[in-house]
Design an enzyme around this catalytic site. Structure first.
Site, PDB file in Angstrom:
ATOM      1  N   ASP A 331       0.908  -1.112  -0.052  1.00 16.41           N
ATOM      2  CA  ASP A 331       0.044   0.065  -0.059  1.00 16.41           C
ATOM      3  C   ASP A 331       0.692   1.415  -0.074  1.00 16.41           C
ATOM      4  O   ASP A 331       1.980   1.270   0.646  1.00 16.41           O
ATOM      5  CB  ASP A 331      -0.835  -0.160   1.108  1.00 16.41           C
ATOM      6  CG  ASP A 331      -1.764   1.173   1.228  1.00 16.41           C
ATOM      7  OD1 ASP A 331      -2.718   1.240   0.258  1.00 16.41           O
ATOM      8  OD2 ASP A 331      -1.784   1.797   2.317  1.00 16.41           O
ATOM      9  N   GLU A 378       0.961  -0.410  -5.201  1.00 16.37           N
ATOM     10  CA  GLU A 378      -0.280   0.417  -5.242  1.00 16.37           C
ATOM     11  C   GLU A 378       0.394   1.982  -5.228  1.00 16.37           C
ATOM     12  O   GLU A 378       1.073   2.515  -4.487  1.00 16.37           O
ATOM     13  CB  GLU A 378      -0.926   0.178  -3.786  1.00 16.37           C
ATOM     14  CG  GLU A 378      -2.186   1.147  -4.022  1.00 16.37           C
ATOM     15  CD  GLU A 378      -2.103   2.504  -3.575  1.00 16.37           C
ATOM     16  OE1 GLU A 378      -2.056   3.538  -4.507  1.00 16.37           O
ATOM     17  OE2 GLU A 378      -1.936   2.941  -2.539  1.00 16.37           O
ATOM     18  N   ASP A 431     -11.344   1.443  -2.001  1.00 10.78           N
ATOM     19  CA  ASP A 431     -11.243   3.186  -1.714  1.00 10.78           C
ATOM     20  C   ASP A 431     -12.243   3.719  -2.820  1.00 10.78           C
ATOM     21  O   ASP A 431     -12.132   5.031  -2.797  1.00 10.78           O
ATOM     22  CB  ASP A 431     -10.089   3.587  -1.690  1.00 10.78           C
ATOM     23  CG  ASP A 431      -9.166   3.330  -0.486  1.00 10.78           C
ATOM     24  OD1 ASP A 431      -9.997   2.961   0.514  1.00 10.78           O
ATOM     25  OD2 ASP A 431      -8.239   3.435  -0.322  1.00 10.78           O
TER      26      ASP A 431
END
Length: 555
Positions: A331, A378, A431
Site C-alpha cells: 500500500d 499500489e 477506496d
C-alpha cells in the site's frame, strides 16, 4: 478439527502444484521478483462474507466463496489486511501487523469441535442487518463467546493444549508482545498505550514487562489462544484455496497504527519523542479529492535506523505476511520515494512537507531477501517522475483503475490502450465507488467518453461492458471488486477515504453467488484468456495450467 472440505486434499499433490506453478520463476527473475501470469480474480474481504454471526468468518462461506472463484475461472482471491481492527474499524489501523482478527474465527467450526454449543451462539444478538457488519455488537459479544471456547478447551485438553500453545508461540515470536499489549490495554480500559497511567509499562521497560506478564497471565493466555484458533482456521482455508488452484493476494499497509503492539514494543524504529509521542505523522497533502488532504495519523518510520538494522523489522513483517498470503500488495508505494510528514497535533494534512523515503535500496532488500517474492505496487494518485522511475527499476507491477481512466482529454495512463502487461487492472478498488454508483455519479463528460471508448450500450449492460474492458485488456492481472460482479451490482462501497464511520461494513447477501453468475463470469474469463481452473464432469477442481507442468511420473 479440520474443515470437512479438506478431506479432498492430497499433500503430495499440493507440494507438486506449488513447485510446478505457484512459485515458478518468470522473465523478471533477474530482479528477484516474479511477474504475474495472465489471470483474473476478485477482491472480497473476509468481513464481507455472509454468516449468521455479524461478520464474515473463516468457515463455510469462505470455502464456498473459494469454490465460486474456481468455478468462475478466477485465480486470485484478493483480501484487505487481516489484522484485528482498531480505530474506526479499519483494517488499515490494526493493533498488530502480525495478528489475525479474532472476529474472523468461525464459531460453527468451534461447535463442530465441541468447544461451543449452539446455545452459546444462538442466544447472542449479532445484529439485525445481514448486509452490514455491526462492529459495536461484535465488540460486546464476540470475546465472551470465544472465552467459553477457551475454557472448554482447557477442560478437554489441559496440558496438551498448553503444549500446542507453547509451540505456536515459539513459531511466532511476535505473539508475546502482542498478547501482553492487548492484555495491558484491556487492563487500562482499552486506552491507547500513550495514555496508560503506568509509565514503566507504557515505555516497555523490562521490569514492567515481567510484572504485567505475571499479573495478567490468564488474559495473555486467552489472547494467545485466539491467535492459535485464527491461524489454525486460516491455514486450513488457505490449503483448500491452493487445492483449487487459487492464490491469495494480501494487503500490506505501508504504515502500522500508532496504537499497536508494533510501535509500543519497538519504538526505536519510528519517529517518536522521548515520551513516545510522535514527532510527525503520516498522511497525504490536499488534492482534487480533498482540500484538507488526508490525516492518517500513523507514526512515520525512522528509515535511517531501519537501514542501520538491515531492515530487520521489515524482514520479520514480510515473513509474517507470507504465512498468510501468496502475493503482497504494498500500500502507498509512492511513500518509498517520498512521504508526506505532518507535525503531530495538526488537525488537517495541509501543513506537512515531503521527506525522502528509502527508495530502490529498500525494494532491492525485499526482493533480494525474499527471492522470487511477488509484490504489487499500489502506485495510485499523482505520480512524480521519481515514483515512476522506482516502479520501473523495481520491476513490480503497478495498478491501473478504470474508474480513473476516462478523462475527456484522453491522456490518462489508466486507459486500456496505455496500460502495459506488467500491471494489475481494476475497475475500482475498496477506496472507490462501486461500479453501479460510479455509473450514477461520475461526471457526464467522463461517462460519455467511457461509452464512446468502450462501446458501452444498454443491450450488453454498462457494467458488463466495463468488465469486458478489464478482462480483455493487456494487463497481466485483472481484479474485480465483488460488488462489481454482474448480477451482484451492489451500491455500497467498502471505504470512503478521509471519512470516519460507516466504512468497512458491506457484506454479501447469502445465496447471492448463483450458478448463473459463475457461469457467465467463467465464459467471459475464458474468452479473454484468463481462465485458471476447470471443473471435471464430477465437479472436481483442478488447475489445468498447473497440471500441465507436473511430471505425471511423480504422482
Amino acid at each position: 478439527m479440520r474443515h470437512p472440505c479438506l478431506d479432498f486434499i492430497d499433500t503430495q499433490y499440493i507440494q507438486l502444484f506449488q513447485k510446478a506453478f505457484l512459485f515458478s520463476p518468470t522473465e523478471n527473475d533477474e530482479k528477484g521478483v516474479h511477474t504475474m501470469p495472465r489471470y483474473s480474480g476478485i477482491l472480497m474481504h473476509i468481513s464481507s462474507l455472509p454468516s449468521p454471526y455479524g461478520i464474515g468468518t473463516l468457515g463455510k462461506a469462505a470455502y464456498e466463496f473459494a469454490d465460486f472463484l474456481a468455478k468462475s475461472g478466477q485465480h486470485y482471491w484478493q483480501l484487505l489486511p487481516l489484522g484485528p481492527t482498531g480505530y474506526g474499524d479499519s483494517p488499515y489501523q490494526s493493533f498488530s501487523t502480525f495478528a489475525g482478527n479474532p472476529y474472523f474465527i468461525d464459531l460453527d467450526l468451534l461447535i463442530e469441535q465441541g468447544l461451543l454449543s449452539k446455545a452459546d451462539t444462538d442466544t447472542v444478538d449479532w445484529g439485525t442487518d445481514p448486509l452490514q457488519a455491526d462492529y459495536a455488537r461484535l465488540y460486546q459479544h464476540r470475546y465472551a463467546v470465544l472465552r467459553k471456547a477457551w475454557q472448554t478447551a482447557l477442560q478437554l485438553e489441559g496440558d496438551a493444549l498448553q503444549k500446542k500453545l507453547r509451540a505456536f508461540s515459539e513459531q511466532n515470536p511476535w505473539l508475546a508482545n502482542y498478547a501482553l499489549f492487548m492484555a495491558v490495554k484491556q487492563h487500562f480500559d482499552n486506552k491507547c498505550w500513550l495514555e496508560w497511567p503506568d509509565d514503566a509499562i507504557r515505555l516497555h521497560l523490562p521490569q514492567a514487562v515481567a510484572q504485567y506478564t505475571a499479573l495478567l497471565q490468564e488474559d495473555i493466555a486467552f489472547i494467545c489462544y485466539q491467535q492459535y484458533l485464527f491461524y489454525s482456521q486460516w491455514t486450513d482455508l488457505r490449503s483448500y484455496v491452493h487445492r483449487l488452484g487459487l492464490e491469495i493476494i494480501g494487503d500490506l499497509p505501508i504504515y502500522v497504527a500508532m496504537d499497536s503492539a508494533d510501535v509500543w514494543s519497538e519504538p526505536q524504529f519510528f519517529q517518536l519523542e522521548q515520551d513516545r509521542t510522535p514527532r510527525c505523522v503520516a498522511g497525504v497533502p490536499p488534492d482534487y479529492f480533498s482540500k484538507d488532504g488526508q490525516l492518517w495519523g500513523n507514526p512515520l518510520y525512522d528509515w535511517d535506523v531501519m537501514a542501520q538494522d538491515g531492515y530487520g523489522w521489515w524482514i520479520r513483517r514480510v515473513e509474517g505476511a507470507q504465512k498468510l498470503y501468496d502475493v503482497l500488495r504494498i500500500d502507498h508505494f509512492r511513500g518509498l520515494v517520498s512521504y508526506w510528514s505532518i507535525p503531530y497535533g495538526e488537525k488537517t494534512a495541509k501543513n506537512g512537507k515531503w521527506c525522502k523515503g528509502p527508495g530502490i535500496a529498500f525494494v532491492q532488500m525485499l526482493t533480494g531477501w525474499f527471492y522470487g517474492i511477488r509484490l504489487i505496487a499500489e502506485d495510485l494518485g499523482i505520480l512524480t517522475p521519481e515514483v515512476k522511475q522506482l516502479l520501473q527499476d523495481s520491476g513490480l507491477p503497478g495498478m491501473k483503475v478504470l474508474e480513473f481512466a476516462f478523462d475527456p482529454s484522453g491522456e490518462s495512463d489508466y486507459l486500456p490502450h496505455n496500460q502495459i502487461k506488467n500491471c494489475v487492472c481494476y475497475i475500482g478498488t475498496h477506496d472507490n465507488e462501486t461500479l453501479s454508483r460510479w455509473l450514477q455519479t461520475a461526471p457526464e463528460e467522463e461517462l460519455a467518453f467511457a461509452r464512446a471508448y468502450l462501446g458501452l450500450n444498454a443491450a450488453e449492460g454498462f457494467a458488463a461492458g466495463m468488465l469486458r474492458a478489464g478482462l480483455s485488456g493487456v494487463a497481466d492481472t485483472f481484479i474485480l471488486q465483488m460488488q462489481d460482479v454482474p448480477g451482484i451490482d451492489a451500491e455500497v462501497r467498502m471505504n470512503t477515504p478521509g471519512t470516519l464511520g460507516g466504512n468497512w461494513t458491506w457484506r454479501l447477501c447469502k445465496n447471492a453467488l448463483t450458478p448463473a453468475i459463475s457461469a457467465s463470469l467463467a465464459e467471459l474469463t475464458r474468452r479473454y484468456g484468463r481462465f485458471s481452473c476447470n471443473v471435471d464432469e464430477k465437479g472436481r477442481f483442478s488447475s489445468q495450467k498447473a497440471l500441465e507442468k507436473i511430471d505425471k511420473s511423480n504422482l
